[in-house]
Design a protein around this motif. Sequence first.
Motif, PDB file in Angstrom:
ATOM      1  N   HIS A  33     -45.148  10.469   4.173  1.00 61.62           N
ATOM      2  CA  HIS A  33     -44.637  11.470   5.125  1.00 61.62           C
ATOM      3  C   HIS A  33     -43.128  11.596   4.961  1.00 61.62           C
ATOM      4  N   ASP A  35     -39.898  13.466   6.298  1.00 64.05           N
ATOM      5  CA  ASP A  35     -39.322  14.287   7.373  1.00 64.05           C
ATOM      6  C   ASP A  35     -38.059  14.982   6.889  1.00 64.05           C
ATOM      7  N   HIS A  66     -42.870  17.290   6.114  1.00 58.99           N
ATOM      8  CA  HIS A  66     -42.807  17.798   7.500  1.00 58.99           C
ATOM      9  C   HIS A  66     -41.476  18.509   7.676  1.00 58.99           C
ATOM     10  N   MET A  68     -38.864  20.214   9.693  1.00 62.68           N
ATOM     11  CA  MET A  68     -38.323  20.446  11.031  1.00 62.68           C
ATOM     12  C   MET A  68     -37.020  21.216  10.848  1.00 62.68           C
ATOM     13  N   ASP A 176     -48.060  12.695  14.883  1.00 58.61           N
ATOM     14  CA  ASP A 176     -46.765  12.238  14.391  1.00 58.61           C
ATOM     15  C   ASP A 176     -45.896  11.793  15.563  1.00 58.61           C
TER      16      ASP A 176
HETATM   17 ZN    ZN Z   1     -42.685  13.802  10.840  1.00 61.67          ZN
END
Ligand code: ZN
Length: 221
Positions: A33, A35, A66, A68, A176
């Motif tokens: 994962h 971020d 992911h 953001m 998450d």
């Molecule tokens: Zn995340």
Amino acid sequence: MKMRISPSMMCADIGKIREVIKALENEDAEYLHIDIMDGLFVPNFTLGTDYCRQIRKMTDIPLDIHLMVEKPEDKLHWFEFGRGDIVSVHAESTAHLHKAVSYIKEQGADAFVALNPATRFGAVEYVLDEIEGVTVMAVNPGFAGQKMIPSTLTKIRKLRAYLDEKGFENIEIEVDGNVSFENAAKMKKAGASIFVAGSSSVFGNDISVEDGMKKLRAALE
Ligand code: ZN
Ligand code: DX5
């Protein structure tokens, strides 16, 4: 459905990254994962495009990227991803969610839509035909080490029922944030099947990565 673990690399010790990746390979982590934060959509910066490229050189474990970031549709092409990877964009971060999801699919990756804790899951209604998953944030995105917001467990349960009622049993739920050994079992019971494992479990202070993975697998049995 097989329970899959996606260790959150923002929590990994950068100084021992090769050891960490070896340990995750030994424990058959299904994803890594990653971020990506822009300091606008969330009040933090973390990993980036070069980090993804470097990690890709070190391992064959698929990435679970992911995003953001604001306007992800304008930034997705900065990343290299394809078949076997997951890429998630936040429904709250774009006016062009369908466009962002379509781009991810065109690259052959699995498209997931991430939802902040207070966002209604109806936000994904008109992309259900396009996506492979929904990522439910159990914390407000941006920082590791937070506590699960209790209402997100109910949200996972209701989202699973919503997807099944609409005939989308194949759409998975990733969770998450504060996926601790204790919370993981509750999140699984609620309907999650992919677990982002960070400082609350696999990268906890008082446990090795291998033991953290083993303990989380056991909690998900
Ligand atoms: Zn995340
Ligand atoms: C939060 C991040 C995470 C996660 C880290 O924005 O997306 O990857 O919270 O794990 P924990 O919550 O266990 O420290």
